[in-house]
Design a protein around this motif. Structure first.
Motif, PDB file in Angstrom:
ATOM      1  N   ASN A 273      -0.783 -40.671  16.410  1.00 33.33           N
ATOM      2  CA  ASN A 273      -2.192 -40.272  16.358  1.00 33.33           C
ATOM      3  C   ASN A 273      -2.821 -40.703  15.030  1.00 33.33           C
ATOM      4  OD1 ASN A 273      -4.034 -37.327  15.712  1.00 33.33           O
ATOM      5  ND2 ASN A 273      -4.665 -38.910  17.125  1.00 33.33           N
ATOM      6  N   PHE A 274      -3.970 -41.383  15.116  1.00 30.90           N
ATOM      7  CA  PHE A 274      -4.704 -41.788  13.916  1.00 30.90           C
ATOM      8  C   PHE A 274      -5.677 -40.662  13.543  1.00 30.90           C
ATOM      9  CE2 PHE A 274      -4.137 -46.322  15.648  1.00 30.90           C
ATOM     10  CZ  PHE A 274      -2.913 -46.457  14.998  1.00 30.90           C
ATOM     11  N   ASN A 275      -5.295 -39.867  12.588  1.00 29.85           N
ATOM     12  CA  ASN A 275      -6.058 -38.669  12.225  1.00 29.85           C
ATOM     13  C   ASN A 275      -6.729 -38.784  10.863  1.00 29.85           C
ATOM     14  OD1 ASN A 275      -3.476 -38.544  10.898  1.00 29.85           O
ATOM     15  ND2 ASN A 275      -3.888 -36.388  10.436  1.00 29.85           N
ATOM     16  N   LYS A 276      -6.717 -39.977  10.285  1.00 31.74           N
ATOM     17  CA  LYS A 276      -7.308 -40.169   8.966  1.00 31.74           C
ATOM     18  C   LYS A 276      -8.118 -41.460   8.968  1.00 31.74           C
ATOM     19  CE  LYS A 276      -6.129 -40.243   4.029  1.00 31.74           C
ATOM     20  NZ  LYS A 276      -5.031 -40.145   3.034  1.00 31.74           N
ATOM     21  N   VAL A 277      -9.243 -41.472   8.222  1.00 29.56           N
ATOM     22  CA  VAL A 277     -10.086 -42.662   8.172  1.00 29.56           C
ATOM     23  C   VAL A 277     -10.461 -42.998   6.728  1.00 29.56           C
ATOM     24  CG1 VAL A 277     -11.080 -42.332  10.464  1.00 29.56           C
ATOM     25  CG2 VAL A 277     -12.185 -41.292   8.476  1.00 29.56           C
ATOM     26  N   ARG A 278     -10.830 -44.229   6.532  1.00 26.07           N
ATOM     27  CA  ARG A 278     -11.403 -44.687   5.271  1.00 26.07           C
ATOM     28  C   ARG A 278     -12.818 -45.161   5.567  1.00 26.07           C
ATOM     29  NH1 ARG A 278     -11.272 -49.811   3.395  1.00 26.07           N
ATOM     30  NH2 ARG A 278      -9.566 -50.320   4.828  1.00 26.07           N
ATOM     31  N   PHE A 279     -13.772 -44.759   4.721  1.00 29.23           N
ATOM     32  CA  PHE A 279     -15.176 -45.078   4.944  1.00 29.23           C
ATOM     33  C   PHE A 279     -15.556 -46.415   4.293  1.00 29.23           C
ATOM     34  CE2 PHE A 279     -15.761 -40.251   4.291  1.00 29.23           C
ATOM     35  CZ  PHE A 279     -15.381 -39.989   5.593  1.00 29.23           C
ATOM     36  N   SER A 280     -16.491 -47.140   4.908  1.00 26.06           N
ATOM     37  CA  SER A 280     -17.146 -48.268   4.267  1.00 26.06           C
ATOM     38  C   SER A 280     -18.501 -48.475   4.930  1.00 26.06           C
ATOM     39  CB  SER A 280     -16.293 -49.542   4.342  1.00 26.06           C
ATOM     40  OG  SER A 280     -16.031 -49.904   5.684  1.00 26.06           O
ATOM     41  N   ASN A 281     -19.361 -49.242   4.270  1.00 25.52           N
ATOM     42  CA  ASN A 281     -20.709 -49.481   4.780  1.00 25.52           C
ATOM     43  C   ASN A 281     -21.306 -50.715   4.110  1.00 25.52           C
ATOM     44  OD1 ASN A 281     -20.898 -47.261   2.471  1.00 25.52           O
ATOM     45  ND2 ASN A 281     -22.764 -48.484   2.389  1.00 25.52           N
ATOM     46  N   THR A 282     -22.343 -51.278   4.729  1.00 28.53           N
ATOM     47  CA  THR A 282     -23.093 -52.357   4.105  1.00 28.53           C
ATOM     48  C   THR A 282     -24.270 -51.776   3.339  1.00 28.53           C
ATOM     49  OG1 THR A 282     -24.450 -52.637   6.086  1.00 28.53           O
ATOM     50  CG2 THR A 282     -22.458 -53.986   5.916  1.00 28.53           C
ATOM     51  N   ASP A 283     -24.870 -52.599   2.495  1.00 26.94           N
ATOM     52  CA  ASP A 283     -25.984 -52.187   1.639  1.00 26.94           C
ATOM     53  C   ASP A 283     -25.538 -50.998   0.786  1.00 26.94           C
ATOM     54  OD1 ASP A 283     -28.388 -52.034   0.380  1.00 26.94           O
ATOM     55  OD2 ASP A 283     -29.606 -51.969   2.170  1.00 26.94           O
ATOM     56  N   GLY A 284     -26.212 -49.853   0.891  1.00 23.73           N
ATOM     57  CA  GLY A 284     -25.809 -48.689   0.108  1.00 23.73           C
ATOM     58  C   GLY A 284     -26.358 -48.668  -1.298  1.00 23.73           C
ATOM     59  N   LYS A 285     -27.244 -49.654  -1.646  1.00 23.58           N
ATOM     60  CA  LYS A 285     -27.833 -49.648  -2.984  1.00 23.58           C
ATOM     61  C   LYS A 285     -28.906 -48.562  -3.083  1.00 23.58           C
ATOM     62  CE  LYS A 285     -27.197 -54.631  -3.586  1.00 23.58           C
ATOM     63  NZ  LYS A 285     -27.898 -55.931  -3.766  1.00 23.58           N
ATOM     64  N   ARG A 286     -29.023 -47.960  -4.227  1.00 22.14           N
ATOM     65  CA  ARG A 286     -30.027 -46.932  -4.437  1.00 22.14           C
ATOM     66  C   ARG A 286     -31.420 -47.507  -4.144  1.00 22.14           C
ATOM     67  NH1 ARG A 286     -31.702 -44.223 -10.203  1.00 22.14           N
ATOM     68  NH2 ARG A 286     -32.794 -42.387  -9.402  1.00 22.14           N
ATOM     69  N   GLY A 287     -32.186 -46.772  -3.371  1.00 21.71           N
ATOM     70  CA  GLY A 287     -33.515 -47.211  -3.007  1.00 21.71           C
ATOM     71  C   GLY A 287     -33.564 -48.129  -1.816  1.00 21.71           C
ATOM     72  N   GLN A 288     -32.395 -48.458  -1.254  1.00 20.70           N
ATOM     73  CA  GLN A 288     -32.345 -49.314  -0.078  1.00 20.70           C
ATOM     74  C   GLN A 288     -31.797 -48.509   1.105  1.00 20.70           C
ATOM     75  OE1 GLN A 288     -33.529 -52.416   0.514  1.00 20.70           O
ATOM     76  NE2 GLN A 288     -34.499 -52.334  -1.497  1.00 20.70           N
ATOM     77  N   ARG A 289     -30.945 -49.119   1.943  1.00 22.17           N
ATOM     78  CA  ARG A 289     -30.473 -48.424   3.129  1.00 22.17           C
ATOM     79  C   ARG A 289     -29.256 -47.578   2.793  1.00 22.17           C
ATOM     80  NH1 ARG A 289     -33.512 -49.774   7.610  1.00 22.17           N
ATOM     81  NH2 ARG A 289     -32.852 -47.677   8.164  1.00 22.17           N
ATOM     82  N   VAL A 290     -29.544 -46.346   2.448  1.00 24.03           N
ATOM     83  CA  VAL A 290     -28.486 -45.370   2.182  1.00 24.03           C
ATOM     84  C   VAL A 290     -28.512 -44.271   3.242  1.00 24.03           C
ATOM     85  CG1 VAL A 290     -28.400 -45.827  -0.287  1.00 24.03           C
ATOM     86  CG2 VAL A 290     -29.994 -44.105   0.579  1.00 24.03           C
ATOM     87  N   ASP A 291     -29.140 -44.573   4.388  1.00 26.69           N
ATOM     88  CA  ASP A 291     -29.289 -43.585   5.454  1.00 26.69           C
ATOM     89  C   ASP A 291     -28.163 -43.729   6.470  1.00 26.69           C
ATOM     90  OD1 ASP A 291     -30.521 -46.064   5.913  1.00 26.69           O
ATOM     91  OD2 ASP A 291     -31.853 -45.268   7.449  1.00 26.69           O
ATOM     92  N   TYR A 292     -27.013 -43.168   6.122  1.00 23.69           N
ATOM     93  CA  TYR A 292     -25.863 -43.219   7.023  1.00 23.69           C
ATOM     94  C   TYR A 292     -25.024 -41.962   6.845  1.00 23.69           C
ATOM     95  CZ  TYR A 292     -23.589 -44.939   2.766  1.00 23.69           C
ATOM     96  OH  TYR A 292     -23.134 -45.083   1.485  1.00 23.69           O
ATOM     97  N   GLU A 293     -24.199 -41.693   7.859  1.00 19.61           N
ATOM     98  CA  GLU A 293     -23.307 -40.529   7.848  1.00 19.61           C
ATOM     99  C   GLU A 293     -21.937 -40.951   8.348  1.00 19.61           C
ATOM    100  OE1 GLU A 293     -25.004 -37.100   9.828  1.00 19.61           O
ATOM    101  OE2 GLU A 293     -27.039 -37.864   9.505  1.00 19.61           O
ATOM    102  N   GLN A 294     -20.893 -40.329   7.801  1.00 20.44           N
ATOM    103  CA  GLN A 294     -19.517 -40.649   8.186  1.00 20.44           C
ATOM    104  C   GLN A 294     -18.627 -39.439   7.940  1.00 20.44           C
ATOM    105  OE1 GLN A 294     -19.460 -43.976   5.317  1.00 20.44           O
ATOM    106  NE2 GLN A 294     -18.735 -45.272   6.973  1.00 20.44           N
ATOM    107  N   GLY A 295     -17.599 -39.308   8.776  1.00 18.03           N
ATOM    108  CA  GLY A 295     -16.589 -38.281   8.528  1.00 18.03           C
ATOM    109  C   GLY A 295     -16.265 -37.459   9.752  1.00 18.03           C
ATOM    110  N   VAL A 296     -15.641 -36.308   9.520  1.00 19.85           N
ATOM    111  CA  VAL A 296     -15.362 -35.371  10.603  1.00 19.85           C
ATOM    112  C   VAL A 296     -16.678 -34.727  11.023  1.00 19.85           C
ATOM    113  CG1 VAL A 296     -14.161 -33.247  11.254  1.00 19.85           C
ATOM    114  CG2 VAL A 296     -13.015 -34.945   9.807  1.00 19.85           C
ATOM    115  N   SER A 297     -16.933 -34.680  12.315  1.00 18.48           N
ATOM    116  CA  SER A 297     -18.197 -34.158  12.820  1.00 18.48           C
ATOM    117  C   SER A 297     -18.380 -32.679  12.462  1.00 18.48           C
ATOM    118  CB  SER A 297     -18.254 -34.316  14.338  1.00 18.48           C
ATOM    119  OG  SER A 297     -19.307 -33.558  14.888  1.00 18.48           O
ATOM    120  N   PRO A 298     -19.555 -32.289  11.967  1.00 24.44           N
ATOM    121  CA  PRO A 298     -19.830 -30.869  11.737  1.00 24.44           C
ATOM    122  C   PRO A 298     -19.834 -30.049  13.021  1.00 24.44           C
ATOM    123  CG  PRO A 298     -21.396 -32.262  10.552  1.00 24.44           C
ATOM    124  CD  PRO A 298     -20.649 -33.151  11.497  1.00 24.44           C
ATOM    125  N   LYS A 299     -20.097 -30.725  14.162  1.00 21.60           N
ATOM    126  CA  LYS A 299     -20.151 -30.025  15.445  1.00 21.60           C
ATOM    127  C   LYS A 299     -18.788 -29.938  16.122  1.00 21.60           C
ATOM    128  CE  LYS A 299     -24.902 -31.416  16.520  1.00 21.60           C
ATOM    129  NZ  LYS A 299     -25.778 -32.136  17.499  1.00 21.60           N
TER     130      LYS A 299
END
Length: 446
Positions: free
Chosen positions: A366-392
């Motif tokens: 079972n793959f129960n662990k993840v590593r996050f990555s994303n494109t952009d991510g510069k301050r003032g640019q596209r930092v609108d993303y979410e990752q991880g274990v779901s709150p729901k």
């Protein structure tokens, strides 16, 4: 950013001016192929004007990233002589945490046929983040107005208005692994995806199983069409590497009756297979299964299946990848907006029940662990993303992208699941054997 003198009638203070190109905007509501107003698609270095605004039902929205302070907004424009066009200007924060009470003002653009600058309003920005500026026609714009830029002026010493380079969304990725002991050598991979209702804008690719030679997932292609897509790369990029030979190309082994196959390029080259009538739905799980079968001639055969809800497994295709002998060592998943022009819309999906079967032991891990990555991510640019274990759902990872929301990252690990997805794989192994018998009957390259 430039420095200008203060406005007439105001105390003379040194002002900072920030210029936002008009084409860094969205036509809303989003309608593919019928924007109702011309907004040239642009990359970071591009500047363009908004023109041919002929649809009164279409509004134009700019999203900018601002620091706190008082800002005066102007519009550089040109209106046909004799025209008087009325618009409503709305300013709001993109999420409640910013604390801005929405601001509204009616504007009149008067036509002289010459370039002009119209004062819009003053707005007090309370907190750093994303803000929306929307122009809605109150009279028919008649194609008579061109807007070339928005000007923000402030006396705040640390004021900042940053326009968004990309009207797309950031791509977000999860790389899966296990906290359990494992050989990291798998001949089968399995995962499930569920896209919540309302989180499926057009031109989204929810990739489930990304591996060393390609990827498998689902797409929203048109208002009426959804696909399952399975692609495998050639050993070399045929568009960039002149040394490529026929022996470097992937080849089709076999495919399902509903599957379309072709060669692809633009991101490396390879073989693509997809099911146009996959009919996956929001709120329903889509299950994915992949197999890799190494061959004696230094190739591997890669096969893929999918299942919508519990309606039965569908075989997509098998591809032969040359110059390869590896088993899977894990996989990654991502969300990508490949349509560019609707990045103000939020995409989301749950990724869960992820497994790999060890090639040497037949043990499911079972793959129960993840590593996050994303494109952009510069301050003032596209930092609108979410990752991880779901709150729901604490037994699901999730990713979201777009919508100009705050960045959220939660936990990257959850408890190990104990029940593997399959008691046996005999019928899938039999389908791979059948595919090998059918090999050579079809070709994606002439």
């Amino acid at each position: 950013m430039t420095t200008v003198s203060a406005q007439p009638g105001r105390a003379l203070k040194e002002q900072q001016q920030f210029v936002v190109p008009a084409n860094k905007a969205y036509a809303e509501p989003f309608t593919p192929g019928d924007p109702g107003v011309s907004i040239p698609v642009g990359y970071p270095e591009s500047r363009g004007s908004i023109s041919r605004w002929r649809n009164k039902e279409k509004r134009v929205t700019w999203v900018v990233y601002q620091k706190p302070g008082n800002y005066d907004l102007y519009f550089d424009n040109q209106v046909a002589a004799g025209k008087k066009l009325r618009f409503k200007l709305d300013v709001s924060g993109c999420y409640p945490q910013l604390g801005l009470k929405p601001v509204h003002r009616d504007l009149v653009f008067k036509g002289t046929g010459q370039k002009d600058t119209l004062y819009g309003l003053r707005v007090k920005i309370p907190a750093e983040g994303y803000y929306r500026y929307t122009l809605t026609p109150l009279t028919d714009p008649e194609g008579a107005i061109t807007i070339s830029s928005l000007l923000f002026r402030t006396t705040a010493a640390d004021g900042w208005v940053n326009f968004i380079n990309y009207q797309s969304t950031p791509s977000v990725h999860l790389s899966f692994s296990s906290t359990e002991p494992t050989t990291k050598s798998y001949n089968w991979l399995y995962e499930e995806i569920l896209v919540p209702e309302g989180a499926d804008p057009l031109y989204t690719y929810y990739m489930s199983l990304g591996f060393y030679r390609g990827y498998l997932g689902i797409q929203t292609n048109t208002p009426t069409e959804r696909r399952v897509l399975f692609s495998v790369w050639d050993s070399k990029d045929a568009e960039k590497d002149s040394s490529i030979t026929k022996a470097d190309f992937v080849s089709l082994v076999d495919k399902g009756a509903a599957t379309t196959v072709n060669a692809f390029g633009g991101e490396g080259t390879g073989g693509q297979s997809y099911v146009k009538g996959a009919n996956w739905k929001t709120g329903k799980p889509v299950k994915f299964l992949m197999n890799v079968l190494p061959q004696e001639n230094n190739t591997v055969v890669l096969s893929a299946w999918y299942q919508v809800a519990d309606e039965g497994w569908n075989y997509i295709a098998s591809w032969r990848a040359p110059h390869e002998k590896r088993f899977f060592d894990g996989f990654y998943s991502f969300i990508e907006n490949y349509g560019y022009t609707n990045g103000q819309l939020r995409r989301e999906a749950y990724y869960y029940n992820a497994w790999g079967r060890e090639s040497a032991t037949d043990k499911w891990v079972n793959f129960n662990k993840v590593r996050f990555s994303n494109t952009d991510g510069k301050r003032g640019q596209r930092v609108d993303y979410e990752q991880g274990v779901s709150p729901k759902y604490p037994d699901r990872f999730y990713m979201a992208s777009g919508g100009y929301t705050p960045t959220i990252k939660t936990k990257n690990e959850m408890p190990v699941l104990q029940t593997p997805p399959f008691p046996d794989l005999k019928k899938f192994e039999a389908r791979v054997a059948e595919a090998l018998k059918n090999e050579g009957r079809q070709n994606i390259r002439k």
